[in-house]
Design an enzyme around this catalytic site. Structure first.
Site, mmCIF file in Angstrom:
data_model
loop_
_atom_site.group_PDB
_atom_site.id
_atom_site.type_symbol
_atom_site.label_atom_id
_atom_site.label_comp_id
_atom_site.label_asym_id
_atom_site.label_seq_id
_atom_site.Cartn_x
_atom_site.Cartn_y
_atom_site.Cartn_z
ATOM 1 N N LYS A 79 0.857 -1.188 0.000
ATOM 2 C CA LYS A 79 0.000 0.000 0.000
ATOM 3 C C LYS A 79 0.894 1.238 0.000
ATOM 4 O O LYS A 79 1.914 1.268 0.695
ATOM 5 C CB LYS A 79 -0.891 -0.048 1.247
ATOM 6 C CG LYS A 79 -1.973 1.018 1.321
ATOM 7 C CD LYS A 79 -2.862 0.775 2.555
ATOM 8 C CE LYS A 79 -3.934 1.837 2.723
ATOM 9 N NZ LYS A 79 -4.783 1.597 3.914
ATOM 10 N N SER A 154 -9.735 1.652 3.087
ATOM 11 C CA SER A 154 -8.882 2.420 2.216
ATOM 12 C C SER A 154 -7.879 1.583 1.425
ATOM 13 O O SER A 154 -7.345 2.049 0.415
ATOM 14 C CB SER A 154 -8.106 3.460 3.029
ATOM 15 O OG SER A 154 -7.258 2.822 3.956
ATOM 16 N N SER A 178 -9.822 -0.884 7.247
ATOM 17 C CA SER A 178 -9.275 -0.724 5.894
ATOM 18 C C SER A 178 -8.570 -1.927 5.292
ATOM 19 O O SER A 178 -8.240 -1.886 4.114
ATOM 20 C CB SER A 178 -8.318 0.457 5.864
ATOM 21 O OG SER A 178 -9.044 1.626 5.680
HETATM 22 N N1 GLN Z 1 -13.224 3.614 6.592
HETATM 23 C C1 GLN Z 1 -12.575 4.050 7.787
HETATM 24 C C2 GLN Z 1 -12.227 5.515 7.681
HETATM 25 O O1 GLN Z 1 -12.570 6.092 6.721
HETATM 26 C C3 GLN Z 1 -11.359 3.215 8.071
HETATM 27 C C4 GLN Z 1 -10.150 3.645 7.349
HETATM 28 C C5 GLN Z 1 -8.951 2.826 7.699
HETATM 29 O O2 GLN Z 1 -9.029 1.792 8.350
HETATM 30 N N2 GLN Z 1 -7.806 3.346 7.313
HETATM 31 O O3 GLN Z 1 -11.649 6.085 8.546
#
Ligand code: GLN
Length: 512
Positions: A79, A154, A178
């Site tokens: 990532k 994400s 995420s």
């Molecule tokens: N969807 C969650 C957010 O927008 C989690 C994001 C993540 O785990 N980086 O914060």
């Protein structure tokens, strides 16, 4: 079976046995990327020459009989928020579009030491804020099962590239879901380890008390393989746990006799898609057939999970993202234009006789900070910075941030009580299968609510895994989440492996 459809574990064994060369493995995945990533767009960057050179180096060292690392020759996607020396590390943000990391994150250093072949850098929501990868400054990733749908986020690119057979292994991060949510949406296996299990050194911070690096792969066995390399204490991360690392891969086959699974009935009721609930029930039956017992448990404070997470995560983000001032790091706006703008504003005010107002006009420096941040960050990141700055401000700190910390403790207490009765908690990873791209873009709250089942593990610091457990009637994957007490990654992996030996959901691939 073609190389790209084999598990990482099988590819590794074939390379070790000398029946397959690392360059051929690498080339096969690169070909798949070239053929299909124009549609999926899971990668932001692929350096074919560097990947092939790394693979060739593994082959020649193997030929010379040299000892090789645990992932020797296996392609791994990372990532784009893990610092990699000499490589662009953009975090999906215009702010870091040209940022070249000066050092390797510990996770990257370990991958290199294990002789993995880093095949590319995957797309993500900007600074990991989002659930669909639509917040990337560099375009959206699509779901390999249906390009009209979101891959999740994400770590959308990280999940999509594994689902699309463009990498056998991939590294993501999970702050509120995420890794698990995109794993569920793309039909792959993904684990968020216990907070502190994997070093965060060199991971660009979103919310430091929640962020955790973890593996995505097709199977639990491959997940174990990658976790084995990533996990471990690191003196460079003060929050990394100084505890021995289990032998995850070796433990997989040990049967989990008398496994006690806990289910929160509300997580199968209102607000959960009926097909998701049905797939979860079927998964529970699979476990029952395998000898597990199932009992209801209650996590009474988990209903406050979203509210708590969306105070704590933005608060930490607003503080972490203060460093992007365009001086130390990041995008800088046009300075000459700023200077001219400030001068013109001042002169206009002076000409109008408004001397006080003229004095209030920003200095060039302040205007540069402001403009660079306005131009460099996307809308969601700005929203989080504002939410966080508000929750932390004098007068609101006690009402929001401090209260959220207290609720966070209660959420953890609920888990501790539940784990006195059961070994694992089982439920859906997400309330629905993948939603359509664009569907929730104008409704941040709807987007946030989809994180209902994942954020609590981050708030409590627990490990959790998502594995494929079904397909919806429109052919989209459904994910099953297992959650365990701290540092019980082995238990999660064994339970996931047990499920995957009895079912074939994890073997299904989309047709690209
Ligand atoms: N969807 C969650 C957010 O927008 C989690 C994001 C993540 O785990 N980086 O914060």
């Amino acid at each position: 079976m073609s190389l790209i459809n084999q598990s990482a574990t099988d590819l590794l064994a074939a390379m070790q046995a000398g029946s397959v060369r690392a360059v051929d493995v690498c080339q096969a995945f690169l070909d798949q990327i070239q053929q299909h990533d124009t549609t999926v767009r899971s990668f932001l960057q692929v350096d074919s020459d560097a990947a092939l050179a790394a693979a060739a180096a593994v082959d020649s060292r193997r030929d010379a009989g040299e000892p090789l690392g645990a992932l020797a020759g296996l392609p791994v996607a990372v990532k784009d928020l893990l610092c990699t020396e000499g490589e662009k590390t953009t975090c999906g943000s215009k702010m870091l579009e040209h940022f070249v990391a000066p050092y390797d994150a510990t996770a990257i250093r370990k991958l290199k030491a294990a002789d993995a072949v880093i095949i590319g850098r995957t797309n993500m929501d900007e600074f990991a804020m989002g659930s669909s990868t639509e917040n990337s400054a560099f375009g959206t990733t699509t779901n390999p099962w249906d390009a009209a749908h979101a891959p999740g986020g994400s770590s959308g690119g990280a999940a999509a590239c594994v689902a699309g057979s463009m990498a056998p292994l991939s590294v993501g991060t999970d702050t509120g879901g995420s890794i698990r949510q995109p794993a569920a949406f793309c039909g792959v296996t993904g684990m968020k380890p216990t907070y502190g299990r994997v070093s965060r050194f060199g991971l660009v911070a979103f919310a430091s008390s929640l962020d955790q690096i973890g593996p995505l792969a097709r199977t639990a066995a491959d997940t174990a393989l990658l976790l084995q390399t990533l996990a471990g204490h690191d003196p460079q991360d003060a929050t990394s746990a100084n505890l021995p690392v289990d032998r995850y891969t070796e433990a997989l086959e040990q049967p989990l006799a008398g496994l006690r699974l806990g289910v929160v009935q509300e997580h199968l009721g209102d607000g959960v898609d009926s097909e998701v609930a049905a797939a979860t029930q079927e998964a529970l039956q699979v476990y029952q057939k395998l000898g597990a017992s199932i009992q209801d448990i209650s996590l009474p404070h988990s209903q406050y999970g979203i509210a708590t997470y969306y105070i704590i995560a933005p608060s930490e983000a607003s503080s972490n993202l203060a460093r992007y001032d365009s001086v130390h790091y990041g995008y800088r706006c046009d300075e000459k234009a700023v200077a001219a703008e400030v001068r013109e504003e001042r002169e206009a005010l002076l000409a109008a006789g408004q001397e006080d107002a003229a004095r209030q006009v920003d200095s060039n420096l302040v205007r540069m900070f402001r403009k660079s941040r306005s131009e460099g960050f996307g809308a969601e990141v700005k929203r989080r910075i504002m939410l966080g700055a508000y929750a932390l401000s004098a007068g609101y700190y006690d009402a929001y941030y401090l209260k959220a910390l207290k609720v966070r403790r209660l959420i953890r207490n609920d888990y501790d009580a539940a784990f006195e009765q059961v070994d694992l908690i089982v439920g859906p990873t997400t309330p629905t299968a993948a939603f359509k791209l664009g569907e929730k873009l104008d409704d941040p709250l709807a987007m946030y609510l989809g994180d209902l089942f994942t954020v609590t593990a981050n708030l409590a610091g627990l490990p959790a895994i998502s594995l494929p457990c079904g397909l919806s009637s429109n052919g989209l994957p459904i994910g099953l989440q297992l959650q365990a007490p701290p540092f019980e990654e082995t238990r999660l992996l064994r339970a996931a492996h047990m499920f995957q030996r009895a079912t074939d959901w994890h073997t299904k691939s989309p047709e690209l």
